[in-house]
Design a protein around this motif. Structure first.
Motif, PDB file in Angstrom:
ATOM      1  N   THR A 154      19.809   6.516   4.021  1.00 16.39           N
ATOM      2  CA  THR A 154      19.044   7.013   2.869  1.00 16.39           C
ATOM      3  C   THR A 154      18.474   8.408   3.098  1.00 16.39           C
ATOM      4  OG1 THR A 154      17.128   5.790   3.727  1.00 16.39           O
ATOM      5  CG2 THR A 154      18.376   4.745   1.950  1.00 16.39           C
ATOM      6  N   ASN A 155      19.127   9.181   3.984  1.00 12.56           N
ATOM      7  CA  ASN A 155      18.639  10.530   4.273  1.00 12.56           C
ATOM      8  C   ASN A 155      17.146  10.512   4.597  1.00 12.56           C
ATOM      9  OD1 ASN A 155      18.942  13.239   4.703  1.00 12.56           O
ATOM     10  ND2 ASN A 155      18.604  13.799   2.542  1.00 12.56           N
ATOM     11  N   PHE A 156      16.796   9.696   5.595  1.00 10.76           N
ATOM     12  CA  PHE A 156      15.405   9.529   6.049  1.00 10.76           C
ATOM     13  C   PHE A 156      14.508   9.040   4.918  1.00 10.76           C
ATOM     14  CE2 PHE A 156      17.281  13.239   8.259  1.00 10.76           C
ATOM     15  CZ  PHE A 156      17.338  12.737   9.557  1.00 10.76           C
ATOM     16  N   GLY A 157      15.054   8.202   4.055  1.00 13.76           N
ATOM     17  CA  GLY A 157      14.240   7.651   2.969  1.00 13.76           C
ATOM     18  C   GLY A 157      14.115   8.571   1.772  1.00 13.76           C
ATOM     19  N   ALA A 158      14.752   9.743   1.843  1.00 15.67           N
ATOM     20  CA  ALA A 158      14.625  10.695   0.737  1.00 15.67           C
ATOM     21  C   ALA A 158      15.603  10.393  -0.400  1.00 15.67           C
ATOM     22  CB  ALA A 158      14.866  12.118   1.243  1.00 15.67           C
ATOM     23  N   ALA A 159      16.653   9.623  -0.105  1.00 11.53           N
ATOM     24  CA  ALA A 159      17.642   9.342  -1.152  1.00 11.53           C
ATOM     25  C   ALA A 159      17.017   8.472  -2.240  1.00 11.53           C
ATOM     26  CB  ALA A 159      18.842   8.628  -0.546  1.00 11.53           C
ATOM     27  N   ALA A 160      17.396   8.750  -3.457  1.00 17.05           N
ATOM     28  CA  ALA A 160      16.893   7.949  -4.570  1.00 17.05           C
ATOM     29  C   ALA A 160      17.519   6.562  -4.529  1.00 17.05           C
ATOM     30  CB  ALA A 160      17.244   8.641  -5.884  1.00 17.05           C
ATOM     31  N   LEU A 161      16.728   5.555  -4.819  1.00 16.99           N
ATOM     32  CA  LEU A 161      17.247   4.195  -4.991  1.00 16.99           C
ATOM     33  C   LEU A 161      16.976   3.833  -6.448  1.00 16.99           C
ATOM     34  CD1 LEU A 161      15.953   2.502  -1.716  1.00 16.99           C
ATOM     35  CD2 LEU A 161      18.279   3.223  -2.235  1.00 16.99           C
ATOM     36  N   PRO A 162      17.880   4.245  -7.331  1.00 20.45           N
ATOM     37  CA  PRO A 162      17.557   4.200  -8.754  1.00 20.45           C
ATOM     38  C   PRO A 162      17.692   2.819  -9.383  1.00 20.45           C
ATOM     39  CG  PRO A 162      19.731   5.117  -8.433  1.00 20.45           C
ATOM     40  CD  PRO A 162      19.190   4.829  -7.067  1.00 20.45           C
ATOM     41  N   HIS A 163      18.125   1.841  -8.618  1.00 26.21           N
ATOM     42  CA  HIS A 163      18.339   0.521  -9.205  1.00 26.21           C
ATOM     43  C   HIS A 163      17.317  -0.473  -8.658  1.00 26.21           C
ATOM     44  CE1 HIS A 163      22.129   1.861 -10.965  1.00 26.21           C
ATOM     45  NE2 HIS A 163      22.296   2.538  -9.843  1.00 26.21           N
ATOM     46  N   SER A 164      17.264  -1.636  -9.278  1.00 24.30           N
ATOM     47  CA  SER A 164      16.436  -2.701  -8.731  1.00 24.30           C
ATOM     48  C   SER A 164      17.367  -3.837  -8.334  1.00 24.30           C
ATOM     49  CB  SER A 164      15.380  -3.152  -9.737  1.00 24.30           C
ATOM     50  OG  SER A 164      15.848  -4.248 -10.479  1.00 24.30           O
ATOM     51  N   ALA A 165      17.100  -4.420  -7.161  1.00 25.40           N
ATOM     52  CA  ALA A 165      18.028  -5.425  -6.632  1.00 25.40           C
ATOM     53  C   ALA A 165      18.210  -6.601  -7.592  1.00 25.40           C
ATOM     54  CB  ALA A 165      17.563  -5.892  -5.251  1.00 25.40           C
ATOM     55  N   PRO A 166      17.155  -7.139  -8.233  1.00 24.65           N
ATOM     56  CA  PRO A 166      17.412  -8.283  -9.126  1.00 24.65           C
ATOM     57  C   PRO A 166      18.383  -7.937 -10.251  1.00 24.65           C
ATOM     58  CG  PRO A 166      15.073  -8.121  -8.628  1.00 24.65           C
ATOM     59  CD  PRO A 166      15.712  -6.889  -8.061  1.00 24.65           C
ATOM     60  N   ARG A 167      18.196  -6.768 -10.854  1.00 21.53           N
ATOM     61  CA  ARG A 167      19.072  -6.419 -11.968  1.00 21.53           C
ATOM     62  C   ARG A 167      20.497  -6.128 -11.481  1.00 21.53           C
ATOM     63  NH1 ARG A 167      18.921  -1.377 -16.270  1.00 21.53           N
ATOM     64  NH2 ARG A 167      20.096  -2.462 -17.894  1.00 21.53           N
ATOM     65  N   ALA A 168      20.604  -5.380 -10.383  1.00 21.97           N
ATOM     66  CA  ALA A 168      21.934  -5.041  -9.869  1.00 21.97           C
ATOM     67  C   ALA A 168      22.698  -6.303  -9.475  1.00 21.97           C
ATOM     68  CB  ALA A 168      21.800  -4.099  -8.666  1.00 21.97           C
ATOM     69  N   ILE A 169      22.009  -7.179  -8.774  1.00 18.17           N
ATOM     70  CA  ILE A 169      22.697  -8.369  -8.255  1.00 18.17           C
ATOM     71  C   ILE A 169      23.007  -9.352  -9.377  1.00 18.17           C
ATOM     72  CG2 ILE A 169      22.282 -10.399  -6.798  1.00 18.17           C
ATOM     73  CD1 ILE A 169      21.064  -8.315  -4.765  1.00 18.17           C
ATOM     74  N   ALA A 170      22.074  -9.490 -10.335  1.00 19.05           N
ATOM     75  CA  ALA A 170      22.354 -10.375 -11.473  1.00 19.05           C
ATOM     76  C   ALA A 170      23.532  -9.837 -12.285  1.00 19.05           C
ATOM     77  CB  ALA A 170      21.112 -10.506 -12.355  1.00 19.05           C
ATOM     78  N   THR A 171      23.586  -8.518 -12.455  1.00 23.20           N
ATOM     79  CA  THR A 171      24.695  -7.922 -13.202  1.00 23.20           C
ATOM     80  C   THR A 171      26.030  -8.254 -12.536  1.00 23.20           C
ATOM     81  OG1 THR A 171      23.327  -6.084 -13.996  1.00 23.20           O
ATOM     82  CG2 THR A 171      25.707  -5.724 -13.944  1.00 23.20           C
ATOM     83  N   LEU A 172      26.082  -8.091 -11.220  1.00 22.30           N
ATOM     84  CA  LEU A 172      27.344  -8.322 -10.513  1.00 22.30           C
ATOM     85  C   LEU A 172      27.674  -9.811 -10.429  1.00 22.30           C
ATOM     86  CD1 LEU A 172      26.841  -5.507  -7.890  1.00 22.30           C
ATOM     87  CD2 LEU A 172      28.669  -5.603  -9.607  1.00 22.30           C
ATOM     88  N   ALA A 173      26.643 -10.651 -10.342  1.00 24.92           N
ATOM     89  CA  ALA A 173      26.903 -12.102 -10.328  1.00 24.92           C
ATOM     90  C   ALA A 173      27.441 -12.544 -11.685  1.00 24.92           C
ATOM     91  CB  ALA A 173      25.623 -12.867  -9.988  1.00 24.92           C
ATOM     92  N   ALA A 174      26.835 -12.043 -12.759  1.00 30.00           N
ATOM     93  CA  ALA A 174      27.261 -12.452 -14.095  1.00 30.00           C
ATOM     94  C   ALA A 174      28.655 -11.932 -14.397  1.00 30.00           C
ATOM     95  CB  ALA A 174      26.268 -11.943 -15.138  1.00 30.00           C
ATOM     96  N   GLU A 175      28.948 -10.723 -13.895  1.00 29.53           N
ATOM     97  CA  GLU A 175      30.258 -10.131 -14.146  1.00 29.53           C
ATOM     98  C   GLU A 175      31.350 -11.014 -13.561  1.00 29.53           C
ATOM     99  OE1 GLU A 175      33.660  -7.383 -13.094  1.00 29.53           O
ATOM    100  OE2 GLU A 175      32.270  -8.345 -11.712  1.00 29.53           O
ATOM    101  N   GLY A 176      31.080 -11.574 -12.384  1.00 33.18           N
ATOM    102  CA  GLY A 176      31.870 -12.716 -11.951  1.00 33.18           C
ATOM    103  C   GLY A 176      32.959 -12.497 -10.930  1.00 33.18           C
ATOM    104  N   ARG A 177      33.319 -11.240 -10.641  1.00 36.09           N
ATOM    105  CA  ARG A 177      34.428 -11.053  -9.691  1.00 36.09           C
ATOM    106  C   ARG A 177      34.090 -11.595  -8.313  1.00 36.09           C
ATOM    107  NH1 ARG A 177      36.785  -5.657  -8.391  1.00 36.09           N
ATOM    108  NH2 ARG A 177      34.727  -4.857  -8.894  1.00 36.09           N
ATOM    109  N   ARG A 178      32.814 -11.419  -7.920  1.00 32.45           N
ATOM    110  CA  ARG A 178      32.364 -11.970  -6.628  1.00 32.45           C
ATOM    111  C   ARG A 178      31.093 -12.785  -6.876  1.00 32.45           C
ATOM    112  NH1 ARG A 178      31.766  -6.440  -4.325  1.00 32.45           N
ATOM    113  NH2 ARG A 178      32.073  -6.006  -6.529  1.00 32.45           N
ATOM    114  N   ARG A 179      31.215 -13.684  -7.818  1.00 31.23           N
ATOM    115  CA  ARG A 179      30.028 -14.401  -8.289  1.00 31.23           C
ATOM    116  C   ARG A 179      29.326 -15.149  -7.155  1.00 31.23           C
ATOM    117  NH1 ARG A 179      30.420 -17.352 -13.787  1.00 31.23           N
ATOM    118  NH2 ARG A 179      29.942 -15.206 -14.394  1.00 31.23           N
TER     119      ARG A 179
END
Ligand code: CA
Length: 524
Positions: A154-179
């Motif tokens: 993360t470039n010593f923590g300076a990199a942006a983390l623009p997403h939130s894990a619950p939303r990102a992971i729920a999106t990918l789980a619902a999408e279903g390829r690697r549910r």
């Protein structure tokens, strides 16, 4: 920021009775409508969520929530993580368009281990030295290596983390390829909140759900994140002690050995068998007996026990002996070049020099499409690559090495464009001709001097290229086509330096009275 997805089970010990009442949400305000439902009857009352506007997502969420409740997850926590979520279409796009190109190792290292980043890291280490030293004392992991991982993740923590894990992971789980995988991560998130390690609002992540400054996936977080300052939270988003200790604990769990080096750059003796750079761990004493020496002249660290030889750019580039601690770094992100970059950053942070041997940039490297072509060719020739996917992994390296050995080439397992041309031609049954197509296609058009030379060579061989005037006319083109036909190449009529080289090999034609009947000379 893309990370391999760690696959370990966070489900194993659910351990909650189905009728256990919720102890109260730890990460967010309780929902009054939910509170009423918290004295559950024997069949578990479903959670109701406001529609996300996406029926498929809503259906997945309702179903997953029900299964999470049945597995004993706390009702209020499940609601706090899943309520109010909507799928993020940008994440699906990112997931389906992951970078396909592969940079040569030297480009990757140049960028990852820049002088500026080393300078930056030295300043950050100086500012946090007390925390780094405390973490190093407790876990036995060099803090310069921890800082190297921190830098790249993360470039010593300076990199942006623009997403939130619950939303990102729920999106990918619902999408279903690697549910299944992403549902497991979702359950880990629920457990993180249940245990009070982090709240749902704090879980900043990459688009793929890698969280915080060390980029932990949720299952890794549950297993290995550390509350170093003892406040009950494992704050890998903003607490330096928790961040560094979590990385140190990860490396420790993956086999880091206190006070051992990560790698040595070495010099190989003349006649060395490069096929020994095969990923196999051998006793360091065996390497010593093979004539391997450090470039500094320091003795090899026999006490470390075992090492593997790594030629990141083949036999013409740097040679490295990798010790077990290199493997611990590699576990963080299963890529040799990643681990090398971390190790070189660590050296830089300590004021030590980088690699001595220059990179052989001129030999080139294969991109993903070329790697795929190489895999097809090797597989067709009987050197199985364990799949044709464009990814250069251990199986493909082994196939390259076997091919190189069969052809008496230096068996370093490094794929160059020249090797690809040879394998491709051979696999098409074209051997010399295939190579010629490649060479001809890539060769340059002749300038007038070269053209004159070509015309003279054609005329000597009886190819009737006309006057040696250095101009491309119909006679010269016809001669080129005739030679191309002879070589079994597509007829292009292009007078290239390859054609010149071939024309110079043509046998000289005998004086041909029959084939070239004397023409009447024009009288002047
Ligand atoms: Ca803490």
């Amino acid at each position: 920021m893309l990370r391999a997805l760690f696959l370990s089970s966070a489900l194993a010990a659910a351990g909650f009775g189905l009728t256990m009442s919720c102890a109260g949400p730890l990460g967010g305000p309780p929902q009054s409508t939910e509170a009423a439902a918290q004295a559950p009857p024997a069949p578990i009352a479903p959670l109701t969520f406001a529609s996300s506007g996406d029926p498929a997502f809503d259906a997945w969420r309702a179903d997953f929530a029900q299964r999470a409740l049945a597995a004993g997850r706390q009702r209020a926590v499940v609601f706090s993580l899943l309520g109010g979520l909507t799928p993020d279409p940008r994440i699906i796009t990112l997931d389906q368009n992951q970078a396909e190109f592969v940079r040569p190792v030297w480009d990757y290292i140049d960028r990852a281990v820049s002088a500026r980043r080393i300078e930056d890291g030295r300043e950050r280490i100086a500012a946090l030295r007390a925390v780094f030293e405390a973490v190093q004392a407790r876990f036995g992991v060099d803090y310069s290596v921890i800082a190297g991982i921190w830098a790249i993740e993360t470039n010593f923590g300076a990199a942006a983390l623009p997403h939130s894990a619950p939303r990102a992971i729920a999106t990918l789980a619902a999408e279903g390829r690697r549910r299944e995988t992403f549902e497991r991560y979702m359950l880990s998130l629920i457990e993180m909140v249940e245990k009070g390690f982090a709240g749902p609002q704090e879980m900043a992540s990459s688009w793929a759900g890698a969280m915080g400054q060390p980029q932990f996936m949720p299952d890794v977080y549950l297993q290995l994140a550390v509350d170093f300052d003892g406040d009950g939270r494992r704050d890998i988003w903003s607490n330096p002690g928790d961040i560094f200790a979590s990385v140190a604990n990860y490396l420790s769990a993956k086999g880091w050995v206190r006070d051992q080096p990560v790698f040595d750059e070495v010099r190989l003796p003349a006649g060395f068998d490069y096929a020994l750079a095969d990923g196999v761990q051998r006793p360091i004493e065996a390497w010593r007996q093979l004539g391997v020496q450090t470039v500094t002249g320091a003795a090899l660290p026999i006490a470390v026990g075992i090492a593997q030889l790594y030629l990141p750019a083949g036999h013409q580039g740097p040679a490295l002996l990798l010790y077990p601690n290199f493997g611990a770094i590699r576990a963080y992100n299963p890529s040799d070049r990643y681990a090398l970059a971390v190790a070189l950053l660590a050296r830089g942070f300590k004021g030590e020099a980088g690699l001595r041997a220059p990179w052989p940039r001129e030999i080139g490297a294969l991109d993903r499409a070329q790697t795929l072509q190489l895999q097809e060719g090797l597989t067709a020739l009987g050197y199985p690559t364990g799949g044709v996917d464009g990814m250069f992994g251990a199986n493909t390296r082994r196939a390259v090495r076997a091919y190189q050995q069969a052809k008496a080439l230096p068996a370093d397992g490094y794929p160059t464009p020249a090797l690809l041309a040879r394998v491709t031609a051979e696999s098409r049954g074209e051997t010399a001709q295939g190579l010629a197509v490649d060479t001809h296609g890539a060769s340059t058009l002749l300038m007038p001097d070269g053209l004159r030379q070509l015309q003279r060579a054609f005329n000597r061989a009886g190819y009737a290229a006309g006057a040696a005037d250095g101009r491309i006319g119909p006679a010269t083109r016809t001669a080129v086509r005739r030679l191309e036909r002879r070589l079994g190449l597509p007829e292009t009529g292009r007078p290239t330096d390859f054609i010149l080289a071939e024309a110079l090999k043509l046998p000289q034609a005998p004086p041909p009275p029959r084939r070239a009947p004397p023409k009447r000379k024009k009288r002047r």
